[in-house]
Each structure stands twice: as C-alpha cells, then as structure tokens.
Motif scaffolding. Structure first.
Motif, PDB file in Angstrom:
ATOM      1  N   GLU A 207      -9.044  25.466 -41.860  1.00 20.38           N
ATOM      2  CA  GLU A 207      -9.913  25.961 -39.981  1.00 20.38           C
ATOM      3  C   GLU A 207     -10.061  25.175 -39.423  1.00 20.38           C
ATOM      4  N   LEU A 208     -10.188  25.072 -37.883  1.00 23.78           N
ATOM      5  CA  LEU A 208     -10.275  24.330 -37.305  1.00 23.78           C
ATOM      6  C   LEU A 208     -12.028  24.492 -36.896  1.00 23.78           C
ATOM      7  N   ARG A 209     -12.478  23.470 -36.203  1.00 20.71           N
ATOM      8  CA  ARG A 209     -14.319  24.047 -35.871  1.00 20.71           C
ATOM      9  C   ARG A 209     -14.636  24.690 -35.295  1.00 20.71           C
ATOM     10  N   PRO A 210     -15.215  25.939 -35.274  1.00 16.52           N
ATOM     11  CA  PRO A 210     -15.308  26.637 -34.801  1.00 16.52           C
ATOM     12  C   PRO A 210     -15.782  26.845 -32.698  1.00 16.52           C
ATOM     13  N   GLN A 211     -16.090  25.568 -32.508  1.00 13.94           N
ATOM     14  CA  GLN A 211     -16.664  24.991 -31.105  1.00 13.94           C
ATOM     15  C   GLN A 211     -15.428  24.354 -30.737  1.00 13.94           C
ATOM     16  N   LEU A 212     -14.930  24.109 -31.475  1.00 14.42           N
ATOM     17  CA  LEU A 212     -13.035  23.539 -31.046  1.00 14.42           C
ATOM     18  C   LEU A 212     -12.213  24.938 -30.898  1.00 14.42           C
ATOM     19  N   LEU A 213     -12.041  25.614 -31.744  1.00 11.28           N
ATOM     20  CA  LEU A 213     -10.816  26.603 -31.867  1.00 11.28           C
ATOM     21  C   LEU A 213     -12.625  27.457 -30.291  1.00 11.28           C
ATOM     22  N   ASP A 214     -13.404  27.891 -30.059  1.00 13.37           N
ATOM     23  CA  ASP A 214     -13.332  28.534 -28.912  1.00 13.37           C
ATOM     24  C   ASP A 214     -12.504  27.456 -27.757  1.00 13.37           C
ATOM     25  N   ARG A 215     -12.573  26.423 -27.270  1.00 10.24           N
ATOM     26  CA  ARG A 215     -12.166  26.035 -26.412  1.00 10.24           C
ATOM     27  C   ARG A 215     -10.996  26.218 -26.170  1.00 10.24           C
ATOM     28  N   PHE A 216      -9.225  26.664 -26.992  1.00 12.36           N
ATOM     29  CA  PHE A 216      -8.372  26.896 -26.316  1.00 12.36           C
ATOM     30  C   PHE A 216      -8.458  28.194 -26.355  1.00 12.36           C
ATOM     31  N   GLY A 217      -8.108  28.802 -25.085  1.00 13.16           N
ATOM     32  CA  GLY A 217      -7.863  29.722 -24.773  1.00 13.16           C
ATOM     33  C   GLY A 217      -7.736  31.254 -25.087  1.00 13.16           C
ATOM     34  N   MET A 218      -6.415  31.022 -26.197  1.00 14.84           N
ATOM     35  CA  MET A 218      -5.791  32.215 -26.823  1.00 14.84           C
ATOM     36  C   MET A 218      -5.044  31.890 -27.686  1.00 14.84           C
ATOM     37  N   HIS A 219      -5.683  32.839 -29.292  1.00 19.70           N
ATOM     38  CA  HIS A 219      -4.907  32.555 -30.130  1.00 19.70           C
ATOM     39  C   HIS A 219      -4.197  33.580 -31.172  1.00 19.70           C
ATOM     40  N   ALA A 220      -3.407  32.791 -31.395  1.00 16.23           N
ATOM     41  CA  ALA A 220      -2.242  33.992 -31.794  1.00 16.23           C
ATOM     42  C   ALA A 220      -2.428  33.371 -33.570  1.00 16.23           C
ATOM     43  N   GLU A 221      -1.170  34.817 -33.448  1.00 16.11           N
ATOM     44  CA  GLU A 221      -1.742  34.773 -35.625  1.00 16.11           C
ATOM     45  C   GLU A 221      -0.118  35.108 -35.743  1.00 16.11           C
ATOM     46  N   ILE A 222       0.466  34.875 -36.235  1.00 11.54           N
ATOM     47  CA  ILE A 222       1.663  35.362 -36.612  1.00 11.54           C
ATOM     48  C   ILE A 222       2.170  35.160 -37.999  1.00 11.54           C
ATOM     49  N   ARG A 223       2.776  35.839 -39.237  1.00 13.63           N
ATOM     50  CA  ARG A 223       3.281  35.895 -40.037  1.00 13.63           C
ATOM     51  C   ARG A 223       4.298  36.291 -40.761  1.00 13.63           C
ATOM     52  N   THR A 224       4.965  35.539 -41.807  1.00 12.44           N
ATOM     53  CA  THR A 224       6.547  35.583 -41.865  1.00 12.44           C
ATOM     54  C   THR A 224       7.185  36.988 -41.571  1.00 12.44           C
ATOM     55  N   VAL A 225       8.257  37.799 -41.069  1.00 16.15           N
ATOM     56  CA  VAL A 225       8.857  38.553 -40.885  1.00 16.15           C
ATOM     57  C   VAL A 225       9.676  39.380 -42.778  1.00 16.15           C
ATOM     58  N   ARG A 226       8.741  39.951 -42.747  1.00 20.09           N
ATOM     59  CA  ARG A 226       8.863  41.087 -44.384  1.00 20.09           C
ATOM     60  C   ARG A 226      10.023  42.147 -44.077  1.00 20.09           C
ATOM     61  N   ASP A 227      10.672  42.783 -42.803  1.00 20.08           N
ATOM     62  CA  ASP A 227      11.432  43.901 -42.997  1.00 20.08           C
ATOM     63  C   ASP A 227      12.788  42.854 -43.224  1.00 20.08           C
ATOM     64  N   PRO A 228      13.482  43.199 -44.719  1.00 19.39           N
ATOM     65  CA  PRO A 228      15.217  42.424 -44.200  1.00 19.39           C
ATOM     66  C   PRO A 228      15.683  42.721 -43.647  1.00 19.39           C
ATOM     67  N   GLU A 229      15.788  43.836 -42.430  1.00 20.41           N
ATOM     68  CA  GLU A 229      16.795  43.788 -41.347  1.00 20.41           C
ATOM     69  C   GLU A 229      16.815  42.884 -40.215  1.00 20.41           C
ATOM     70  N   LEU A 230      15.294  42.130 -39.828  1.00 16.61           N
ATOM     71  CA  LEU A 230      14.931  41.740 -39.298  1.00 16.61           C
ATOM     72  C   LEU A 230      15.557  40.055 -39.796  1.00 16.61           C
ATOM     73  N   ARG A 231      15.237  40.108 -41.161  1.00 19.45           N
ATOM     74  CA  ARG A 231      15.215  38.472 -41.605  1.00 19.45           C
ATOM     75  C   ARG A 231      16.719  38.595 -41.199  1.00 19.45           C
ATOM     76  N   VAL A 232      17.321  39.215 -41.551  1.00 18.32           N
ATOM     77  CA  VAL A 232      18.829  38.848 -41.429  1.00 18.32           C
ATOM     78  C   VAL A 232      19.291  38.773 -40.040  1.00 18.32           C
ATOM     79  N   LYS A 233      18.608  39.292 -39.079  1.00 23.26           N
ATOM     80  CA  LYS A 233      19.308  39.094 -37.602  1.00 23.26           C
ATOM     81  C   LYS A 233      18.431  37.435 -37.381  1.00 23.26           C
ATOM     82  N   ILE A 234      17.249  37.046 -37.894  1.00 20.87           N
ATOM     83  CA  ILE A 234      17.190  35.639 -37.947  1.00 20.87           C
ATOM     84  C   ILE A 234      17.953  34.668 -38.201  1.00 20.87           C
ATOM     85  N   VAL A 235      18.693  35.156 -39.026  1.00 16.99           N
ATOM     86  CA  VAL A 235      19.560  34.028 -39.865  1.00 16.99           C
ATOM     87  C   VAL A 235      20.616  33.471 -38.891  1.00 16.99           C
TER      88      VAL A 235
END
Length: 363
Positions: A207-235
């Motif tokens: 992890e980034l240190r909290p005092q440095l993380l706080d300096r970023f305006g926004m924080h986006a979390e992304i996860r691997t797509v689990r839906d098979p149909e969507l995965r096929v579309k991406i590929v």
C-alpha cells in the motif's frame, strides 16, 4: 490542462503517432474512466490513484485518454510547452519575452503522456543543472527532466506503491503547486509543471503511505471482469484492433470526436458551475462523520462534483452528481482499522445515505 480546438493552421511539433486503442471502445471500468475524465476537465481535482488487479487495462486506458485529447497550442521554441495565451502556464523565460513585447511563435502538439519508470532518479525526474557551465559561462544551463516534459499533460506512474517515497513526494508537490524547482550549489531554476498525475498499482504488492495516498484527489478501484460474456467482448474488441488498427480507429472516430468536443465544452462551462450552500454543508458533514483528516476531502469532492456537472452540460451541481463521485473522493482518506471488515467504499456509501437521506443505488 487546457486544450483548444482552434482550426487556425499551425505547425505540428510531433510526427505521426502509432495507433492507440480508442478511449470510447474500452469496455467496463466505468469508475476509472470517470475519474480520469473529471481530472482532464479540472486538473485541480488532484489526480487519480488507480488500484486493482494486473491486466485490467490501466495503462491502456490512460494512453487512450491522452490520445483522445485534442492538440494544444504551445510556444514553439519552449521546452516546457508553455501556453502562449496564459501567463500562469508560461515559463519565466517566456513570460519575460512576452513582457518585452516579443511575438511568441505558436505551434500545436498533442497532449503528452509521460510514463515514469520505477528506476528513475531524482535528476531524471526533476532535471539537472550544469554547475560547471553555470560557473564558467554565467548561464543557467538546465537540462529538463520528466516533469518538464509532462507540463500540461499526463504523468503516469505505474506501480506507484513501489516508487521511492521521496520521489512520490516530489511528484505530488509539483502536481499540487504546478511548478518544479531545482536547486544545486546555490543555483535555483524553476519551471511550470502542471499535469494530471495518475498512479496505479496492485494492492497485493504493498500500500501507499496514508499521508501520500491522501494527496491524490481521487481513488478508483478496478477488478478483473468475471462475467464471461463481457470478457469475450473485451477480447474480441482487442483482437479487432490488433488485426487492423486503422480500420478499427475509423469505426470509433465519430464517438471519439463527440467525447473530445464534450470535454472541451465542459472545460469552458466549468467556471460557471455552482454548488448550493446546503449541498456543500452536507458534503462537509459526510467528511466530518467519516473522521477525514484536514479539508482536502471536502475540497476535492466539491471540485469533482462541479466537473461532473460541467461534463453533463449543467451549471448547477445536483445530489446525483455528488452520489456518483463521493466514494471516489473519500474512500482512500479513511483511517484504516485492522479489526474492521467493512470496505472503505461501503463505509462512505453508508454515511452518505444517512446524511443525504438517499441510497447510492438510487438512480
């Protein structure tokens, strides 16, 4: 980062670029895409930290964003891409030339995306001063670094959680102030370094240190797509691009142009956007109840909500604007309790619902 779509014929300062996957063709990862777009509309939001699994398109999306943006006007012979119309975005040398009545040569160039390598030294990032030349010839011999190249563009740091903390401090200070200062042996040089800072990383690698993380305006979390149909579309989309990039780009040219124009209109509209007092008070109440340190969370949430309203073509922030961005702005500012199992994003949603009297799931 201000870009223009002026049709006046000017010199292009860059050769033909290789094909880049179009931003409008990226499937899913809406949270990341929204955060990036809002930072383009208003760079004062403070950048984006993107945390998520490997292979989820972080680098592809950021390169696509830089490629999407229209050309910007620069002072042709200036290494810092100074804005010929805005003294606040000019280097000191260009400002002096303007004050002396010189007509500045203007060119156009694509918005630059600088990819900062993990092994970069401070000199490579900030630039260096040739002390010997400075002393012998009496001139400030400065070799610009990556911060100079990134001015008025995007600075991307992959695996920012593995970067030396000192360098992260330097990047965040420059991003916040819009200037980079290099001092060596009593000689000081500064230049504009206004950029959208985008960091990415995998939480499994630290992890980034909290005092440095706080300096970023926004924080986006992304996860691997689990839906098979969507995965096929991406590929399939990626395969089509790799097979014939130019044909694929032509298919998305209209949507790319539409989004580009929408961003330009949002930048123009942003100064007119207002957020009423009651909503501002409720935003600060959420921050207070979440025990967020300082006022950065309040400020970023207000700015991001205004940027979203401008993106939607409105001059008044609505409750729905705040609903869509408040988790992005606050989840990384919460104090971590190792004994608590609740996700930080869920905690923000819960407090928002209580303060505003609505659910984040409402449309």
């Amino acid at each position: 980062m201000t870009v223009t779509a002026d049709a006046t014929p000017m010199v292009s300062t860059q050769p033909r670029r290789r094909a880049v996957f179009p931003f409008t063709a990226i499937v899913g990862q809406e949270e990341m895409k929204l955060a990036l777009l809002l930072n383009v509309i208003d760079p004062k939001v403070g950048g984006v930290m993107i945390m998520g699994d490997r292979g989820t398109g972080k680098s592809t999306t950021i390169r696509a964003l830089a490629d999407l943006l229209p050309e910007m006007e620069v002072v042709a012979d200036d290494p810092f891409s100074s804005d010929p119309h805005n003294p606040e975005l000019m280097s000191d040398e260009v400002r002096d030339r303007l004050a002396e009545g010189e007509t500045l040569p203007v060119a156009k160039k694509k918005v630059t995306m600088v990819d900062l390598p993990l092994g970069a030294t401070e000199d490579r990032v900030c630039g260096t001063i040739d002390i010997e030349k400075a002393l012998s010839e009496g001139v400030k011999a400065f070799e610009p670094g990556l911060l100079a190249k990134a001015n008025r563009g995007i600075l991307y740091v992959d695996e920012v959680n593995l970067l030396d903390d000192h360098l992260v401090d330097v990047l965040l200070d420059s991003a916040a102030s819009g200037w980079n200062t290099v001092e060596r042996e009593g000689i000081s040089i500064r230049h504009p370094a206004s950029f959208v800072l985008v960091g990415s990383g995998n939480p499994e690698e630290g992890e980034l240190r909290p005092q440095l993380l706080d300096r970023f305006g926004m924080h986006a979390e992304i996860r691997t797509v689990r839906d098979p149909e969507l995965r096929v579309k991406i590929v399939e989309e990626r395969s089509q691009f790799d097979r014939n990039p130019q044909d694929y780009l032509s298919q998305h040219q209209e949507s790319q142009q539409a989004l580009q124009e929408r961003l330009l209109q949002a930048q123009s509209l942003l100064p007119s956007v207002e957020i009423n007092h009651e909503l501002r008070v409720q935003i600060s109440q959420v921050c207070a109840e979440l025990d967020v340190d300082g006022l950065r969370g309040d400020i970023v949430t207000n700015r991001a909500a205004k940027a979203l309203a401008a993106f939607e073509g409105r001059t008044e922030v609505t409750l729905d604007d705040i609903r869509r961005i408040i988790t992005l702005c606050l989840r990384h500012r919460l104090r971590k309790d190792p004994m608590e199992t609740i996700d930080s994003g869920t905690k923000v949603e819960k407090v928002f619902s209580e303060v505003f009297g609505v659910s984040l799931d409402e449309n």
